[in-house]
Design an enzyme around this catalytic site. Structure first.
Site, PDB file in Angstrom:
ATOM      1  N   ARG A 144      40.271  53.694  46.157  1.00 38.41           N
ATOM      2  CA  ARG A 144      39.826  54.818  46.985  1.00 38.41           C
ATOM      3  C   ARG A 144      38.834  54.298  48.011  1.00 38.41           C
ATOM      4  O   ARG A 144      38.099  53.349  47.759  1.00 38.41           O
ATOM      5  CB  ARG A 144      39.082  55.848  46.133  1.00 38.41           C
ATOM      6  CG  ARG A 144      39.914  56.656  45.213  1.00 38.41           C
ATOM      7  CD  ARG A 144      39.075  57.780  44.612  1.00 38.41           C
ATOM      8  NE  ARG A 144      38.059  57.329  43.687  1.00 38.41           N
ATOM      9  CZ  ARG A 144      36.751  57.315  43.929  1.00 38.41           C
ATOM     10  NH1 ARG A 144      36.277  57.733  45.082  1.00 38.41           N
ATOM     11  NH2 ARG A 144      35.900  56.900  43.027  1.00 38.41           N
TER      12      ARG A 144
ATOM     13  N   TYR B 209      47.787  53.602  48.626  1.00 40.77           N
ATOM     14  CA  TYR B 209      47.283  53.381  47.271  1.00 40.77           C
ATOM     15  C   TYR B 209      46.616  54.595  46.639  1.00 40.77           C
ATOM     16  O   TYR B 209      45.763  55.242  47.272  1.00 40.77           O
ATOM     17  CB  TYR B 209      46.250  52.233  47.294  1.00 40.77           C
ATOM     18  CG  TYR B 209      45.809  51.837  45.905  1.00 40.77           C
ATOM     19  CD1 TYR B 209      46.565  50.939  45.155  1.00 40.77           C
ATOM     20  CD2 TYR B 209      44.678  52.398  45.333  1.00 40.77           C
ATOM     21  CE1 TYR B 209      46.189  50.605  43.864  1.00 40.77           C
ATOM     22  CE2 TYR B 209      44.294  52.055  44.043  1.00 40.77           C
ATOM     23  CZ  TYR B 209      45.055  51.159  43.316  1.00 40.77           C
ATOM     24  OH  TYR B 209      44.679  50.833  42.041  1.00 40.77           O
TER      25      TYR B 209
ATOM     26  N   GLY C  32      44.321  57.102  44.780  1.00 42.22           N
ATOM     27  CA  GLY C  32      43.582  58.314  45.114  1.00 42.22           C
ATOM     28  C   GLY C  32      43.645  58.674  46.595  1.00 42.22           C
ATOM     29  O   GLY C  32      43.434  59.831  46.962  1.00 42.22           O
TER      30      GLY C  32
ATOM     31  N   LYS D 176      42.674  63.527  43.502  1.00 42.14           N
ATOM     32  CA  LYS D 176      41.275  63.686  43.918  1.00 42.14           C
ATOM     33  C   LYS D 176      41.162  64.640  45.117  1.00 42.14           C
ATOM     34  O   LYS D 176      40.208  65.395  45.229  1.00 42.14           O
ATOM     35  CB  LYS D 176      40.670  62.327  44.261  1.00 42.14           C
ATOM     36  CG  LYS D 176      40.708  61.321  43.117  1.00 42.14           C
ATOM     37  CD  LYS D 176      39.898  61.779  41.943  1.00 42.14           C
ATOM     38  CE  LYS D 176      39.852  60.709  40.852  1.00 42.14           C
ATOM     39  NZ  LYS D 176      39.088  61.144  39.691  1.00 42.14           N
TER      40      LYS D 176
ATOM     41  N   HIS E 179      35.399  66.953  37.524  1.00 42.67           N
ATOM     42  CA  HIS E 179      35.832  65.590  37.210  1.00 42.67           C
ATOM     43  C   HIS E 179      35.584  65.363  35.714  1.00 42.67           C
ATOM     44  O   HIS E 179      34.660  64.657  35.323  1.00 42.67           O
ATOM     45  CB  HIS E 179      35.008  64.620  38.070  1.00 42.67           C
ATOM     46  CG  HIS E 179      35.496  63.223  38.045  1.00 42.67           C
ATOM     47  ND1 HIS E 179      34.708  62.147  38.406  1.00 42.67           N
ATOM     48  CD2 HIS E 179      36.707  62.687  37.722  1.00 42.67           C
ATOM     49  CE1 HIS E 179      35.394  61.034  38.309  1.00 42.67           C
ATOM     50  NE2 HIS E 179      36.611  61.329  37.891  1.00 42.67           N
TER      51      HIS E 179
ATOM     52  N   SER F  53      33.301  57.681  37.530  1.00 43.27           N
ATOM     53  CA  SER F  53      34.518  56.864  37.538  1.00 43.27           C
ATOM     54  C   SER F  53      34.255  55.556  36.773  1.00 43.27           C
ATOM     55  O   SER F  53      33.166  54.995  36.848  1.00 43.27           O
ATOM     56  CB  SER F  53      34.910  56.536  38.980  1.00 43.27           C
ATOM     57  OG  SER F  53      35.079  57.729  39.695  1.00 43.27           O
TER      58      SER F  53
ATOM     59  N   CYS G 147      33.916  54.885  33.601  1.00 44.57           N
ATOM     60  CA  CYS G 147      32.982  54.882  32.462  1.00 44.57           C
ATOM     61  C   CYS G 147      33.701  55.198  31.151  1.00 44.57           C
ATOM     62  O   CYS G 147      33.076  55.573  30.169  1.00 44.57           O
ATOM     63  CB  CYS G 147      31.853  55.888  32.681  1.00 44.57           C
ATOM     64  SG  CYS G 147      30.519  55.233  33.682  1.00 44.57           S
ATOM     65  N   GLY G 148      35.032  55.101  31.137  1.00 44.06           N
ATOM     66  CA  GLY G 148      35.759  55.222  29.877  1.00 44.06           C
ATOM     67  C   GLY G 148      36.218  56.634  29.538  1.00 44.06           C
ATOM     68  O   GLY G 148      36.375  56.963  28.362  1.00 44.06           O
TER      69      GLY G 148
ATOM     70  N   THR H  87      39.215  57.979  30.003  1.00 41.29           N
ATOM     71  CA  THR H  87      40.547  57.947  29.374  1.00 41.29           C
ATOM     72  C   THR H  87      40.421  57.495  27.915  1.00 41.29           C
ATOM     73  O   THR H  87      41.055  58.062  27.023  1.00 41.29           O
ATOM     74  CB  THR H  87      41.495  57.030  30.176  1.00 41.29           C
ATOM     75  OG1 THR H  87      41.493  57.477  31.538  1.00 41.29           O
ATOM     76  CG2 THR H  87      42.914  57.074  29.648  1.00 41.29           C
ATOM     77  N   ASN H  88      39.571  56.494  27.664  1.00 35.19           N
ATOM     78  CA  ASN H  88      39.378  56.024  26.283  1.00 35.19           C
ATOM     79  C   ASN H  88      38.823  57.140  25.404  1.00 35.19           C
ATOM     80  O   ASN H  88      39.265  57.345  24.270  1.00 35.19           O
ATOM     81  CB  ASN H  88      38.406  54.837  26.235  1.00 35.19           C
ATOM     82  CG  ASN H  88      38.976  53.596  26.898  1.00 35.19           C
ATOM     83  OD1 ASN H  88      40.158  53.558  27.225  1.00 35.19           O
ATOM     84  ND2 ASN H  88      38.136  52.594  27.108  1.00 35.19           N
TER      85      ASN H  88
ATOM     86  N   ASP I 285      41.023  63.318  33.204  1.00 30.96           N
ATOM     87  CA  ASP I 285      40.272  63.074  34.451  1.00 30.96           C
ATOM     88  C   ASP I 285      39.780  64.348  35.136  1.00 30.96           C
ATOM     89  O   ASP I 285      38.737  64.332  35.756  1.00 30.96           O
ATOM     90  CB  ASP I 285      41.170  62.284  35.421  1.00 30.96           C
ATOM     91  CG  ASP I 285      40.393  61.694  36.593  1.00 30.96           C
ATOM     92  OD1 ASP I 285      39.269  61.206  36.371  1.00 30.96           O
ATOM     93  OD2 ASP I 285      40.895  61.726  37.727  1.00 30.96           O
TER      94      ASP I 285
ATOM     95  N   SER J 285      43.495  47.602  39.034  1.00 30.95           N
ATOM     96  CA  SER J 285      44.942  47.801  38.837  1.00 30.95           C
ATOM     97  C   SER J 285      45.149  49.012  37.924  1.00 30.95           C
ATOM     98  O   SER J 285      44.300  49.335  37.094  1.00 30.95           O
ATOM     99  CB  SER J 285      45.588  46.545  38.242  1.00 30.95           C
ATOM    100  OG  SER J 285      44.896  46.122  37.095  1.00 30.95           O
ATOM    101  N   ARG J 286      46.290  49.656  38.083  1.00 30.78           N
ATOM    102  CA  ARG J 286      46.474  50.983  37.474  1.00 30.78           C
ATOM    103  C   ARG J 286      47.805  51.113  36.765  1.00 30.78           C
ATOM    104  O   ARG J 286      48.781  50.436  37.102  1.00 30.78           O
ATOM    105  CB  ARG J 286      46.437  52.054  38.575  1.00 30.78           C
ATOM    106  CG  ARG J 286      45.117  52.163  39.290  1.00 30.78           C
ATOM    107  CD  ARG J 286      44.166  53.054  38.562  1.00 30.78           C
ATOM    108  NE  ARG J 286      42.793  52.927  39.030  1.00 30.78           N
ATOM    109  CZ  ARG J 286      41.821  53.741  38.639  1.00 30.78           C
ATOM    110  NH1 ARG J 286      42.054  54.698  37.780  1.00 30.78           N
ATOM    111  NH2 ARG J 286      40.596  53.581  39.078  1.00 30.78           N
TER     112      ARG J 286
ATOM    113  N   GLU K  11      33.551  54.817  17.674  1.00 32.25           N
ATOM    114  CA  GLU K  11      32.309  55.246  17.007  1.00 32.25           C
ATOM    115  C   GLU K  11      31.647  56.407  17.753  1.00 32.25           C
ATOM    116  O   GLU K  11      30.765  57.078  17.208  1.00 32.25           O
ATOM    117  CB  GLU K  11      31.329  54.064  16.862  1.00 32.25           C
ATOM    118  CG  GLU K  11      31.898  52.843  16.145  1.00 32.25           C
ATOM    119  CD  GLU K  11      32.341  53.125  14.699  1.00 32.25           C
ATOM    120  OE1 GLU K  11      32.029  54.209  14.171  1.00 32.25           O
ATOM    121  OE2 GLU K  11      33.041  52.255  14.123  1.00 32.25           O
TER     122      GLU K  11
HETATM  123  O1  O2Y Z   1      41.041  53.854  43.265  1.00 28.02           O
HETATM  124  C1  O2Y Z   1      41.831  54.792  43.160  1.00 28.02           C
HETATM  125  O2  O2Y Z   1      42.598  55.113  44.057  1.00 28.02           O
HETATM  126  C2  O2Y Z   1      41.920  55.560  41.915  1.00 28.02           C
HETATM  127  S1  O2Y Z   1      40.410  56.307  41.497  1.00 28.02           S
HETATM  128  C3  O2Y Z   1      40.688  57.179  40.035  1.00 28.02           C
HETATM  129  C4  O2Y Z   1      41.936  57.207  39.476  1.00 28.02           C
HETATM  130  C5  O2Y Z   1      42.141  57.915  38.313  1.00 28.02           C
HETATM  131  C6  O2Y Z   1      41.094  58.589  37.769  1.00 28.02           C
HETATM  132  N1  O2Y Z   1      39.868  58.570  38.317  1.00 28.02           N
HETATM  133  C7  O2Y Z   1      39.638  57.858  39.419  1.00 28.02           C
HETATM  134  C8  O2Y Z   1      38.225  57.890  39.941  1.00 28.02           C
HETATM  135  O3  O2Y Z   1      37.856  57.185  40.844  1.00 28.02           O
HETATM  136  O4  O2Y Z   1      37.441  58.685  39.382  1.00 28.02           O
HETATM  137 MN    MN Z   2      38.297  59.980  37.904  1.00 28.77          MN
END
Ligand code: O2Y
Ligand code: MN
Length: 597
Positions: A82, A210, A212, A219, A239, A261, A263-264, A266-267, A288, A379-380, A506
């Site tokens: 982004r 690419y 976002g 977004k 968010h 963004s 900071c985990g 998805t985990n 997200d 990478s995604r 944990e």
């Molecule tokens: O860099 C990008 O284009 C993706 S940014 C993104 C993608 C998925 C979920 N969150 C984010 C973010 O920047 O918060």
């Molecule tokens: Mn995000």
């Protein structure tokens, strides 16, 4: 495209919606594509476009035995994330966009980008991508239409949103749809703009291919335009991940959590509870974005407007996120990861041995021990949420899920304790408003400087941040059964710079305390700054390999650090000027005065 051909837009179109047809014709007149293809979202279309993308080198098929239905895409190396500095909110006056957004006058933006879009699709196909953000038929759902000249965008949008005929059918003859225009252009950062026109429900994105920047539902619509619409219509576009946590007794509590963004989120949304938590279950509603509005029973209800995950790949493995590993085992588009000699994908932090030889994210030969990363750090994976083994059965529920707790979490090496519960809604909004993360060298060149990221929305709020925070405060009046608000910090460090809390699965221990608090099951310890777990009836630490000192360090509140923290928040509130909400300024003063005594 000549005007007679533009008229043909209507003949081929699978809709009679006059506003949509007129807008597509107008955009085609400007961008002059050779063809217009209306996407229906079918399996046949997916196959056709995938085959075409492979033929054109846009997608590389992966080893179909190892990763069925998976492909690799390599973006232009100048186009890998982004671009906040090229992202604009185009409102009639600058004040409306506020001090935390880049602003451009709408007329100037339409003219400037109009010149770039002029003829930009010559020799290319314009794909018309109708999509729904939210379950089809839900009162939460918004319809968007993205016009794009990128087949990669079409295939990603197909995963990330409910795309094609179903969205067009939901739109019917309505003119209430987001108008998204995207052209890859020549992928030149000097001619790259992501412009949002909230008053026109319009997004124009030029010069990127690419993530976002171009998957306009994510977004751009779900957060920037969404937050603007939310304020007008009385709801919240956030968010935030959404998860359901079910106890062994079968009681499910839904939680929404905002983290900056990377900071985990998805985990956390796919977390597997540790062995001591037999019978507990975490299920993902979203990883997200959350759209939340008051429900008929007075509770706050949330949906995940997306249908897929666009997650960071590096660092994902069977320890950090086994459910993500399962999710990306099939039908996934990978962007900018490395390729193994046997046609699988690889990234830094993947399980197992580092391969001797790879092809890196730019398509260059790579050898083990190389100083350069094989996969790009951003990478995604793009994967359908239906692949997630712990997808919540409520993920497609048009009414959403009732939220009992809202969590705000930043990345702080000190000051902010592992978990704290706000005294009330205003205090909770204050905790969200003052959220921050310490910068890394990569982000700013300076290490350890706190970057305020209110509600993790700094890059995504489509209007003035002060008005946004006031909107949060005002929402209290329309939610009779308010969720409880918590602040967490997984990233506290000891004096040697070592993380004191193990994190990952944990974090279930903190989540259990939050659930127990909202269900009214555990007492707390009141501190000057909020409620924290009691030493005796607090966090469940059974089976956790962590010293008492580390727990104390993770959970402690140090008054001198908090005095400095509250002082430093002044800069943020000053930045909001006269729009800094009075209630938050008073909340800060109250906390400061308590520490003075
Ligand atoms: O860099 C990008 O284009 C993706 S940014 C993104 C993608 C998925 C979920 N969150 C984010 C973010 O920047 O918060
Ligand atoms: Mn995000």
């Amino acid at each position: 495209m000549a005007s007679t051909q533009v008229a043909a837009v209507g003949e081929k179109a699978p809709t009679k919606n006059p506003t949509l047809l007129a807008w597509v014709a107008k955009m085609a007149q400007m961008t002059q594509p050779d063809n217009i293809v209306w996407c229906d979202g079918s399996e046949e279309e997916k196959k056709r476009l995938t085959d075409q993308a492979v033929k054109e080198g846009i997608l590389i098929p992966l080893n179909q035995q190892k990763r069925p239905g998976c492909y690799l895409h390599r973006s232009n190396p100048n186009d890998v994330a982004r671009v906040e500095h090229l992202t604009f909110i185009c409102t009639p006056n600058k004040t409306e966009a506020g001090p935390t957004n880049n602003w451009m006058d709408p007329d100037e933006a339409y003219t400037k980008l109009g010149q770039l879009f002029d003829g930009s699709m010559k020799g290319r196909t314009m794909y018309v991508v109708p999509y729904a953000m939210g379950p089809i038929g839900s009162p939460f759902t918004k319809i968007g239409v993205e016009l794009t000249d990128s087949v990669y965008v079409v295939l990603n949008m197909r995963i990330m949103a409910r795309m094609g005929k179903q969205a067009l059918d939901m739109l019917g003859d309505s003119d209430d749809f987001n108008r998204g225009l995207h052209s890859t252009g020549d992928v030149n950062p000097d001619r790259r703009y992501i412009c949002h026109f909230p008053h026109d429900n319009t997004i124009w994105s030029f010069g990127s291919g690419y993530g976002g920047n171009v998957l306009l539902g994510k977004k751009c619509l779900a957060l920037r335009i969404g937050s603007f619409l939310g304020r007008e219509e009385g709801w919240l576009a956030e968010h935030m991940l959404i998860l359901g946590v079910t106890s062994p007794k079968g009681e499910t509590t839904y939680v929404a959590a905002a983290f900056p963004s990377a900071c985990g989120k998805t985990n956390f949304a796919m977390m597997i509870p540790p062995a001591e938590y037999k019978g507990w279950k975490i299920e993902t509603v979203g990883d997200d974005i959350a759209w939340m509005r008051p429900g008929p029973d007075g509770r706050l209800y949330a949906i995940n407007p997306e249908a897929g995950y666009f997650g960071v790949v590096p660092g994902t493995n069977y320890k950090t996120n086994p459910n993500a590993m399962e999710t990306i085992a099939k039908d996934t588009l990978f962007t900018n990861v490395a390729l193994t000699p046997d046609g699988d994908v690889w990234w830094e932090g993947k399980d197992g041995e580092v391969p001797e030889e790879l092809t890196d994210w730019q398509g260059r030969p790579w050898k083990k021990g190389s100083a350069e990363k094989a996969a790009h750090p951003n990478s995604r994976f793009t994967a359908p949420m239906s692949n997630n083994p712990v997808l919540s059965p409520k993920a497609n529920d048009p009414m959403g899920v009732p939220i009992s707790a809202i969590i705000f979490g930043g990345r702080r090496s000190n000051t902010v304790p592992l978990v704290i519960q706000a005294f009330n809604w205003t205090h909770g909004v204050f905790l969200g408003a003052t959220m921050g993360s310490e910068t890394t060298a990569a982000a700013t060149g300076k290490v350890g400087v706190v970057r305020r990221d209110p509600m993790a929305m700094l890059p995504f709020c489509g209007y003035h941040m002060g008005d946004y925070l006031q909107h949060w405060l005002d929402m209290q009046k329309s939610i009779p059964q308010l969720p409880k608000i918590f602040q967490v910090n997984w990233f506290r460090q000891d004096k040697n710079g070592k993380f004191v809390w193990p994190g990952f699965g944990e974090n279930m221990r903190v989540l259990e305390w939050i659930v127990n608090r909202v269900q009214g099951r555990v007492p707390t310890q009141e501190t000057l700054l909020g409620w924290v777990p009691r030493a005796d009836q607090g966090l469940n630490l059974n089976g956790l390999d962590i010293s008492t000192e580390a727990v104390t360090e993770a959970t402690s509140i140090k008054e001198d650090e908090w005095k400095a923290e509250l002082k430093s928040q002044e800069v943020f509130f000053e930045q909001l000027g006269t729009k800094a909400p009075e209630a938050l300024m008073l909340q800060r003063k109250l906390l400061m005065s308590r520490l003075e005594t």
